[in-house]
Motif scaffolding. Structure first.
Motif, PDB file in Angstrom:
ATOM      1  N   THR A   1      35.070  24.935  -3.964  1.00  0.00           N
ATOM      2  CA  THR A   1      34.019  25.532  -4.787  1.00  0.00           C
ATOM      3  C   THR A   1      33.447  24.549  -5.806  1.00  0.00           C
ATOM      4  N   TRP A   2      32.228  24.853  -6.232  1.00  0.00           N
ATOM      5  CA  TRP A   2      31.628  24.293  -7.438  1.00  0.00           C
ATOM      6  C   TRP A   2      31.153  25.471  -8.276  1.00  0.00           C
ATOM      7  N   ASP A   3      31.522  25.515  -9.520  1.00  0.00           N
ATOM      8  CA  ASP A   3      31.098  26.580 -10.430  1.00  0.00           C
ATOM      9  C   ASP A   3      30.109  25.987 -11.426  1.00  0.00           C
ATOM     10  N   THR A   4      28.852  26.443 -11.381  1.00  0.00           N
ATOM     11  CA  THR A   4      27.840  25.880 -12.285  1.00  0.00           C
ATOM     12  C   THR A   4      28.145  26.187 -13.748  1.00  0.00           C
ATOM     13  N   LEU A   5      28.883  27.269 -14.007  1.00  0.00           N
ATOM     14  CA  LEU A   5      29.280  27.560 -15.385  1.00  0.00           C
ATOM     15  C   LEU A   5      30.201  26.458 -15.913  1.00  0.00           C
ATOM     16  N   LYS A   6      31.214  26.096 -15.130  1.00  0.00           N
ATOM     17  CA  LYS A   6      32.149  25.060 -15.552  1.00  0.00           C
ATOM     18  C   LYS A   6      31.471  23.696 -15.611  1.00  0.00           C
TER      19      LYS A   6
END
Length: 291
Positions: free
Chosen positions: A236-241
């Motif tokens: 995954t990639w989380d744009t928030l993080k």
């Protein structure tokens, strides 16, 4: 008086805790509640913190005037002659081997870093977003799921599905998402069908992207479990993080705030497909290293 601290726990827990406690810092909750409420809150924390960590400290009538508990943390509580103390397990050491500094470890780390940079440069991933009846994936339900397949930084395909639900849609959710019970009755499909189609749309080795992705996957994977469908365990990639690491001085890290920072305009928020499009554009700015 009780103090609860959380790390890497579902955001849905925040709603439960803030009913009784005050969040004085990120993940730190303080309040004065009865023993019954304290136990119910701690039970809820430990039940829904699948991969997170939690600690609880509270006043009692002992020599220290307090005690504490831990959940899934390295630090453990031990009782020593009537006193509760913190025990920190130590890893066994070998003076001849320094973990993480061998040539093999350095090469492995370099390979991982190279693969990650190659993935970012290739720009191949799938963005997902959901709309729900609330924030708690253990009791609320999915209303819509959307996904965008991206190849070489460009959207090449999309998925969007509405879901039949047996609960009434609140006026608040309708105002937020535009979805109504009547609309879902006319346009929705069973959650089983939608998840099977989503499974077919997203490859098991696909990189998944979302904004606060744990929220979306929490709902999706619990629904998969109920439908006997394999959960999504993709990278995954989380744009928030990513945004929190790259953009240091924003007022908050909501999707619309980050979009406004980058000058990205969206006429529709809290629509699963529109939010996917917004997330994809934000990710491209983040991957490009834009501040």
């Amino acid at each position: 008086m009780i103090v609860i601290t959380l790390k890497n726990c579902p955001n849905a827990l925040r709603g439960d805790l803030t009913l009784w406690l005050q969040e004085i810092a990120t993940g730190v909750y303080v309040g004065d509640v009865s023993a019954r409420i304290r136990e119910e809150l701690w039970q809820r924390v430990t039940k829904h913190s699948a991969v997170g960590e939690a600690t609880l400290s509270y006043s009692i009538d002992n020599e220290q005037h307090y005690t504490f508990r831990t959940f899934q943390t390295a630090r453990q509580v031990i009782n020593c002659e009537g006193l509760d103390l913190v025990y920190i397990p130590q890893k066994p050491t070998n003076d001849l081997v320094k973990e993480g500094f061998s040539n093999a470890a350095k090469k492995q780390k370099a390979k991982q870093f190279k693969r990650l940079n190659q993935e970012k440069a290739a720009g191949n991933y799938t963005v997902i977003d959901v709309e729900t009846t609330g924030l708690d994936f253990t009791k609320d339900q999915l209303l819509a799921i959307a996904a965008l397949r991206v190849r070489q930084h460009a959207v090449v395909d999309q998925f969007k599905a509405y879901i039949l639900t047996d609960v009434a849609i609140s006026e608040e959710i309708t105002q937020l998402t535009g979805l109504t019970s009547t609309f879902l009755l006319d346009n929705g499909r069973s959650i089983q069908q939608v998840l099977q189609d989503l499974r077919a749309f997203i490859a098991t080795d696909e990189r998944l992207v979302g904004h606060n992705l744990a929220f979306d996957l929490g709902f999706i994977n619990l629904a998969c479990e109920k439908c006997s469908i394999p959960p999504f365990a993709n990278k995954t990639w989380d744009t928030l993080k990513l945004a929190k690491k790259q953009l240091k001085f924003l007022d908050n890290y909501r999707l619309e705030t980050i979009a406004n920072h980058y000058g990205i305009v969206s006429s529709t928020l809290h629509d699963a497909l529109s939010d996917c499009e917004l997330t994809q554009q934000i990710l491209e700015h983040l991957l490009a290293g834009k501040k």
